[in-house]
Design a protein around this motif. Structure first.
Motif, PDB file in Angstrom:
ATOM      1  N   GLU A  22     -51.510 -22.419  31.306  1.00  0.00           N
ATOM      2  CA  GLU A  22     -51.063 -21.041  31.113  1.00  0.00           C
ATOM      3  C   GLU A  22     -51.498 -20.160  32.279  1.00  0.00           C
ATOM      4  O   GLU A  22     -50.742 -19.293  32.730  1.00  0.00           O
ATOM      5  CB  GLU A  22     -51.621 -20.497  29.796  1.00  0.00           C
ATOM      6  CG  GLU A  22     -51.002 -21.142  28.562  1.00  0.00           C
ATOM      7  CD  GLU A  22     -51.627 -20.629  27.277  1.00  0.00           C
ATOM      8  OE1 GLU A  22     -52.624 -19.872  27.374  1.00  0.00           O
ATOM      9  OE2 GLU A  22     -51.134 -20.985  26.200  1.00  0.00           O
ATOM     10  N   GLU A  25     -49.219 -20.948  35.216  1.00  0.00           N
ATOM     11  CA  GLU A  25     -47.886 -20.368  35.037  1.00  0.00           C
ATOM     12  C   GLU A  25     -47.920 -18.870  35.311  1.00  0.00           C
ATOM     13  O   GLU A  25     -46.992 -18.315  35.910  1.00  0.00           O
ATOM     14  CB  GLU A  25     -47.369 -20.639  33.633  1.00  0.00           C
ATOM     15  CG  GLU A  25     -45.954 -20.135  33.416  1.00  0.00           C
ATOM     16  CD  GLU A  25     -45.352 -20.585  32.091  1.00  0.00           C
ATOM     17  OE1 GLU A  25     -44.237 -20.129  31.777  1.00  0.00           O
ATOM     18  OE2 GLU A  25     -45.999 -21.375  31.385  1.00  0.00           O
ATOM     19  N   SER A  30     -42.771 -19.338  36.227  1.00  0.00           N
ATOM     20  CA  SER A  30     -42.265 -20.283  35.227  1.00  0.00           C
ATOM     21  C   SER A  30     -41.155 -21.174  35.761  1.00  0.00           C
ATOM     22  O   SER A  30     -40.419 -21.775  34.990  1.00  0.00           O
ATOM     23  CB  SER A  30     -41.760 -19.514  34.007  1.00  0.00           C
ATOM     24  OG  SER A  30     -40.748 -18.590  34.390  1.00  0.00           O
ATOM     25  N   ARG A  33     -43.003 -26.833  35.557  1.00  0.00           N
ATOM     26  CA  ARG A  33     -43.947 -27.149  34.486  1.00  0.00           C
ATOM     27  C   ARG A  33     -45.344 -27.307  35.057  1.00  0.00           C
ATOM     28  O   ARG A  33     -45.515 -27.527  36.261  1.00  0.00           O
ATOM     29  CB  ARG A  33     -43.530 -28.426  33.765  1.00  0.00           C
ATOM     30  CG  ARG A  33     -42.231 -28.286  32.974  1.00  0.00           C
ATOM     31  CD  ARG A  33     -41.626 -29.641  32.676  1.00  0.00           C
ATOM     32  NE  ARG A  33     -42.592 -30.587  32.169  1.00  0.00           N
ATOM     33  CZ  ARG A  33     -42.529 -31.905  32.356  1.00  0.00           C
ATOM     34  NH1 ARG A  33     -41.537 -32.416  33.067  1.00  0.00           N
ATOM     35  NH2 ARG A  33     -43.443 -32.702  31.853  1.00  0.00           N
TER      36      ARG A  33
END
Length: 216
Positions: A22, A25, A30, A33
């Motif tokens: 997280e 990202e 985004s 992955r």
């Protein structure tokens, strides 16, 4: 996937962390992955893979880097960069085509910058005269390309040489002026223009600290 590719991918997944994924990202966006493996874990995984598979040839290394890059997973692609860094002595000027594809698809400084500084630069420095002339012609094309990330890679590639007291400064100046004075010709790459100009600023800041005699 190859045995080495499977080993690296599974090892990176074992090192995964939801919180790190997280965080990554949030930092990088985004568009891909994230497993959430640390940079240290990526480097250690590649090191272990090279120990498990000694004697990998040039073709093995380049094929494995493409295999890792194929899936849009940040840690896999970073492992591909580390793999090329670790095996840069095996690379030749013809590998710049593969690296160009990586740069065009990465669109992320955390991947493009180490490719440029720690792979492209040392690769070119290790070539013979003929190979370097050919490689220089590739970088001349990169720095004129509308893709800002490719322009950034061309500009950052001599940074390690500059830090070491070497490198072709006049060539960098020519490339930098071309980037700063020639805006992209395609509207769809306008957002990337800043990353190329940012590379000029980065190199100038580094050389101001380590090579103050160099003038732009």
């Amino acid at each position: 996937m190859s045995d080495a590719g499977d080993f690296i991918d599974l090892a990176l997944q074992r090192e995964s962390s939801w919180s790190r994924a997280e965080e990554s990202e949030g930092r990088y966006g985004s568009g891909q992955r994230y497993y959430g493996a640390s940079v240290g874990a990526v480097r250690a995984t590649v090191r272990d893979a090279l120990r498990r598979h000694p004697g990998l040839t040039h073709d093995d290394i380049t094929a494995l880097s493409s295999e890792l890059w194929e899936a849009p997973v940040f840690e896999r692609r970073l492992a591909g960069v580390v793999l090329l860094q670790s095996s840069v002595r095996l690379l030749t000027n013809t590998d710049l085509t593969r690296i160009e594809g990586f740069v065009r698809s990465a669109r992320l400084g955390a991947l493009v910058d180490p490719l440029a500084v720690d792979v492209v630069g040392p690769l070119i420095a290790g070539l013979d005269v003929v190979g370097r002339v050919r490689a220089d012609s590739v970088l001349d094309r990169w720095v004129r390309d509308p893709d800002g990330w490719l322009r950034r890679a061309a500009l950052l590639s001599p940074l390690r040489a500059f830090r070491a007291g070497a490198g072709d400064w006049s060539r960098f100046v020519r490339h930098a002026r071309l980037v700063l004075e020639s805006p992209p010709q395609r509207a769809d790459v306008d957002d990337d223009d800043g990353v190329a100009a940012g590379a000029v600023s980065l190199v100038l800041a580094e050389t101001a600290r380590h090579r103050p005699e160099l003038e732009f």
